[in-house]
Design a protein around this motif. Structure first.
Motif, PDB file in Angstrom:
ATOM      1  N   PRO A  99       0.821  -1.224   0.000  1.00  9.17           N
ATOM      2  CA  PRO A  99       0.000   0.000   0.000  1.00  9.17           C
ATOM      3  C   PRO A  99       0.853   1.272   0.000  1.00  9.17           C
ATOM      4  O   PRO A  99       0.469   2.270  -0.593  1.00  9.17           O
ATOM      5  CB  PRO A  99      -0.787  -0.112   1.303  1.00  9.17           C
ATOM      6  N   ILE A 115       0.826   4.684  -2.406  1.00  9.91           N
ATOM      7  CA  ILE A 115       0.747   6.103  -2.058  1.00  9.91           C
ATOM      8  C   ILE A 115       1.835   6.893  -2.783  1.00  9.91           C
ATOM      9  O   ILE A 115       1.595   7.983  -3.280  1.00  9.91           O
ATOM     10  CB  ILE A 115       0.859   6.302  -0.532  1.00  9.91           C
ATOM     11  N   PHE A 140      -0.770   8.392   8.356  1.00  8.34           N
ATOM     12  CA  PHE A 140      -2.191   8.159   8.620  1.00  8.34           C
ATOM     13  C   PHE A 140      -2.653   8.957   9.836  1.00  8.34           C
ATOM     14  O   PHE A 140      -3.764   9.485   9.866  1.00  8.34           O
ATOM     15  CB  PHE A 140      -2.482   6.665   8.818  1.00  8.34           C
ATOM     16  N   TYR A 141      -1.777   9.048  10.806  1.00  4.62           N
ATOM     17  CA  TYR A 141      -2.107   9.829  12.004  1.00  4.62           C
ATOM     18  C   TYR A 141      -2.417  11.280  11.617  1.00  4.62           C
ATOM     19  O   TYR A 141      -3.398  11.863  12.054  1.00  4.62           O
ATOM     20  CB  TYR A 141      -0.938   9.770  12.989  1.00  4.62           C
ATOM     21  N   CYS A 142      -1.560  11.841  10.766  1.00  2.00           N
ATOM     22  CA  CYS A 142      -1.783  13.215  10.286  1.00  2.00           C
ATOM     23  C   CYS A 142      -3.074  13.292   9.478  1.00  2.00           C
ATOM     24  O   CYS A 142      -3.896  14.192   9.682  1.00  2.00           O
ATOM     25  CB  CYS A 142      -0.617  13.694   9.426  1.00  2.00           C
ATOM     26  N   GLU A 158       3.989   4.834   7.371  1.00  2.00           N
ATOM     27  CA  GLU A 158       2.594   4.955   6.994  1.00  2.00           C
ATOM     28  C   GLU A 158       1.775   5.362   8.225  1.00  2.00           C
ATOM     29  O   GLU A 158       0.808   6.101   8.111  1.00  2.00           O
ATOM     30  CB  GLU A 158       2.117   3.601   6.470  1.00  2.00           C
ATOM     31  N   ASP A 159       2.220   4.901   9.404  1.00  2.00           N
ATOM     32  CA  ASP A 159       1.491   5.230  10.627  1.00  2.00           C
ATOM     33  C   ASP A 159       1.494   6.729  10.901  1.00  2.00           C
ATOM     34  O   ASP A 159       0.477   7.300  11.276  1.00  2.00           O
ATOM     35  CB  ASP A 159       2.116   4.510  11.826  1.00  2.00           C
ATOM     36  N   GLN A 160       2.667   7.342  10.705  1.00  2.48           N
ATOM     37  CA  GLN A 160       2.757   8.796  10.936  1.00  2.48           C
ATOM     38  C   GLN A 160       1.866   9.543   9.963  1.00  2.48           C
ATOM     39  O   GLN A 160       1.174  10.485  10.326  1.00  2.48           O
ATOM     40  CB  GLN A 160       4.207   9.277  10.771  1.00  2.48           C
TER      41      GLN A 160
END
Lengths: 254, 482
Positions: free
Chosen positions: B4, B8, B433-435, B429-431
């Protein structure tokens, strides 16, 4: 009118079906709790609603404030008023909470056709919210979540919730890893944010969080479906009896 | 990295280089290629004294005997020096006495780059020397600076106006035969800035040189010399851009800084040469020698660089800490995207007693780029109580890029204290997605995360430029993201 209406929602991750037809309606001001054993799909539900890209929606719909939620990008869902309090809030070194929240608020304002907030107005607003939520002053200058304790991270999630003033707050296992004092503080923050308009979807494995954030409805998620719904007393029942009797009920019904 | 994320990366479309236009103007150029005649041609064009011609020729003859270095962590097609034009200047009919006589086309060019040379539109508090290909076009605020005794002019002008200073310091920090590219520069340098801050003077404004390469097939070989006399202070900033061309163009500059007793020089660079296209075609080869000498006791030199452009960046702004109790700093952000390469870092040579140096390097690699930090900390025998702190952080965006660290340490005095910290992280990706979940879209999220990562370095830049640099980081990384 429903704030959120989920209909036969099916989703998978890496080809594995996790949600197998979720139906759930949430009206403004309601607090719904989702409980369930490990692997039931609780966190998947919150991720799918927030729009995490690793999850694939295979069927069904989710209508949020009259809009097709699943068609919106994650940032637009947020800007429409959907907030997810993360189970594991992410650290962003070098980015202060002030800067982060200012960016978030102004992105949201832009989306709604509003001018960005003046720096001084923003700082006033943040100060007010910090007092309201009893946050430590050092928060403004610290890097986002960096070096925060588990409790601080969760409180910071609730603080962000206060700042962003969402319509629907999804709380993904907010109680995990919290000691009882931190749990009280976090819950007190959430209760301050309860209004007749704002709704909550509280995802939790344990009942104890629901002693502090008392839900209007409790749903049990098992194998990707809501298999039982009730009021706050259902949570107490689960606390005493565990999940096994529900599992048995489900298997017997087959 | 999982599938994924690559998805992006592909989603985001690359933004064009904003400064890629070229100016159509009549040019006077040296005959193509390099020989003693080229050196003589340039020297004659500048109407130089005999000693300088000799100095150039000596460097040229030495250069002929030298080999292109091969120790770097990248390879590139050999530059054919017989196909490079070593001098290119806009044609002008008369000698310029004032800005009014500068070709409006040139003024427009700099205007477009955000550098106004016109009286009424100048950035207040910043004096600018504008260098177009091989010549300095104009220097602003000269008179105001003169009142304080500050000399800020083109180096070609300084050769005539202040020969004693130029003769004394040119090549004093980077000898003409120091290395292959420094020797080449010494032979053919055409222009650049000259700064002298007299004793006890705090330069009243930021000094800045803006370098623009315009002509095709041309190399830019500028030379900058900054001398801060006892107890003086100066903050200097350099910026640079070039048009988009399919050929690689060579930029081989030399910068020398001299800080006398208790003097302080702050040198900042925002480097935005054309980086080539997304497939790595074209772009500037930025092979530069920058070195400062803390000559006097308690002197201080501070390098800050934000490197976002160039196909290849190959440079190590360094400090020689000669004076006792002198100190030096190197703050660097190097961003590489697409097929860009950066091999950059610093050398801190401790000679004096109680000398201190600090290195903070932030490398960000995206796309298929390669980003190396290479640094030397050397403590000489007599440098007792010397101290160095090195922090070296790399950030990776995507899984096709590389980050490398080559720290060299040489300690010859056992009273020295050295610290080295290094880290490598990945924008997750976590950072992102958090944003996203807080309403912050992908590009804005990357910009936020990267700026946070570089904060320590960006904080060193003068205010006006820090904002520019932040924007530049965001633009450089557009289309890189995962």
């Amino acid at each position: 009118m429903n704030m959120l209406s989920i209909n036969n929602l099916k989703a998978s991750v890496e080809g594995k079906a996790i949600l197998n037809g979720i139906n759930l309606d949430i009206k403004p001001g309601e607090v719904h709790a989702i409980m369930g054993p490990n692997g039931a799909g609780k966190s998947t539900l919150s991720s799918v609603l927030a729009g995490r890209s690793d999850y694939e929606v295979n069927d069904g719909s989710a209508i949020f404030m009259g809009k097709d939620l699943l068609e919106l990008s994650p940032e637009d869902r947020a800007r429409e008023g959907l907030f997810l309090a993360f189970q594991y809030p992410v650290e962003i070194p070098g980015v202060s909470s002030t800067n982060f929240l200012k960016t978030a608020i102004n992105e949201k304002r832009k989306y709604h056709g509003l001018d960005p907030m003046e720096a001084t107005d923003f700082l006033k607003f943040m100060k007010l919210k910090m007092e309201e939520m009893e946050m430590d002053k050092s928060l403004t200058s610290r890097s986002l979540n960096e070096g925060f304790s588990g409790g601080e991270k969760k409180r910071n999630e609730v603080f962000q919730m206060a700042m962003l003033e969402p319509k629907l707050c999804i709380m993904d296992e907010t109680d995990s890893g919290l000691d009882i004092d931190a749990l009280r503080l976090v819950s007190a923050g959430v209760n301050k944010l309860r209004t007749p308009e704002r709704s909550f979807l509280v995802i939790t494995h344990y009942q104890r969080l629901l002693d502090y954030i008392v839900p209007d409805f409790v749903h049990v998620l098992y194998k990707g479906r809501i298999v039982k719904s009730g009021d706050a007393s259902l949570a107490k029942e689960l606390e005493v009896k565990g999940y096994d009797w529900i599992k048995q009920e489900v298997e017997l019904a087959k | 990295m999982s599938e994924p994320e690559i998805g992006i990366i592909d989603q985001v479309v690359s933004q064009e280089y904003k400064y890629g236009f070229s100016t159509d103007i009549e040019m006077e150029t040296a005959p193509i290629g390099l020989s003693e005649d080229t050196v003589r041609y340039i020297s004659a064009k500048k109407n130089e004294p005999e000693w300088l011609l000799e100095w150039r020729l000596k460097a040229y003859r030495q250069w002929l005997k030298m080999e292109e270095p091969t120790w770097q962590n990248f390879s590139y097609p050999k530059v054919d020096y017989q196909k490079v034009i070593f001098y290119a200047a806009p044609k002008q009919k008369i000698k310029l006495d004032s800005l009014d006589q500068v070709d409006p086309e040139l003024l427009k060019t700099f205007e477009k780059l955000g550098i106004s040379l016109l009286e009424q539109k100048r950035l207040t508090g910043v004096a600018v020397d504008a260098v177009f290909d091989s010549v300095s076009i104009a220097t602003t605020f000269k008179d105001q600076l003169k009142e304080k005794g500050v000399i800020f002019c083109a180096i070609s002008e300084a050769v005539h106006e202040h020969p004693e200073l130029v003769k004394k310091y040119l090549g004093s920090v980077v000898p003409s035969t120091d290395n292959y590219y420094a020797a080449l520069n010494s032979a053919v340098f055409s222009d650049g800035s000259f700064v002298y801050i007299p004793k006890g003077v705090r330069c009243p404004m930021e000094l800045s040189t803006y370098f623009r390469i315009n002509a095709e097939n041309t190399g830019q070989f500028e030379r900058t010399l900054i001398i801060a006399d006892d107890e003086s202070y100066v903050s200097y900033l350099e910026g640079c851009t070039a048009p988009m061309r399919d050929e690689n163009q060579l930029h081989a500059a030399v910068v020398e800084l001299v800080a006398m007793e208790k003097a302080e020089i702050k040198y900042s660079t925002v480097q935005n040469w054309y980086p080539g296209d997304k497939d790595g075609k074209g772009g500037i080869y930025n092979f530069v020698t920058k070195r400062g000498s803390c000559e006097g006791a308690f002197s201080k030199i501070s390098w800050t660089q934000v490197e976002t452009g160039s196909a290849i960046t190959w440079k190590y702004p360094s400090c020689i800490l000669k004076g006792d109790n002198s100190s030096a700093e190197f703050f660097s952000v190097a961003v590489t995207n697409n097929r860009q390469v950066a091999d950059t870092g610093t050398k801190m040579i401790h000679i004096g007693k109680n000398t201190k140096s600090r290195i903070v390097s932030k490398g960000i690699s995206a796309g298929f780029s390669q980003n190396s930090y290479r640094g030397l900390v050397k403590i000489n025998k007599n440098a007792s109580q010397a101290r160095n702190y090195t922090q070296c952080d790399s950030m990776l965006i995507g899984d096709k890029c590389g980050a490398h660290t080559f720290p060299y340490i040489e300690v010859n005095n056992n009273t020295a204290t050295l610290e080295h910290e290094a880290s490598t992280s990945k924008i997750g990706e976590d950072q992102i997605f958090y944003c996203n979940q807080r309403g912050i879209a992908l590009e804005e999220a990357i910009s936020l995360i990267v700026n946070g990562f570089c904060k320590e370095v960006l904080n060193q830049l003068p205010m006006e430029f820090a904002v520019e640099a932040q924007k530049l980081l965001a633009v450089s990384l557009e289309g890189s993201v995962g």
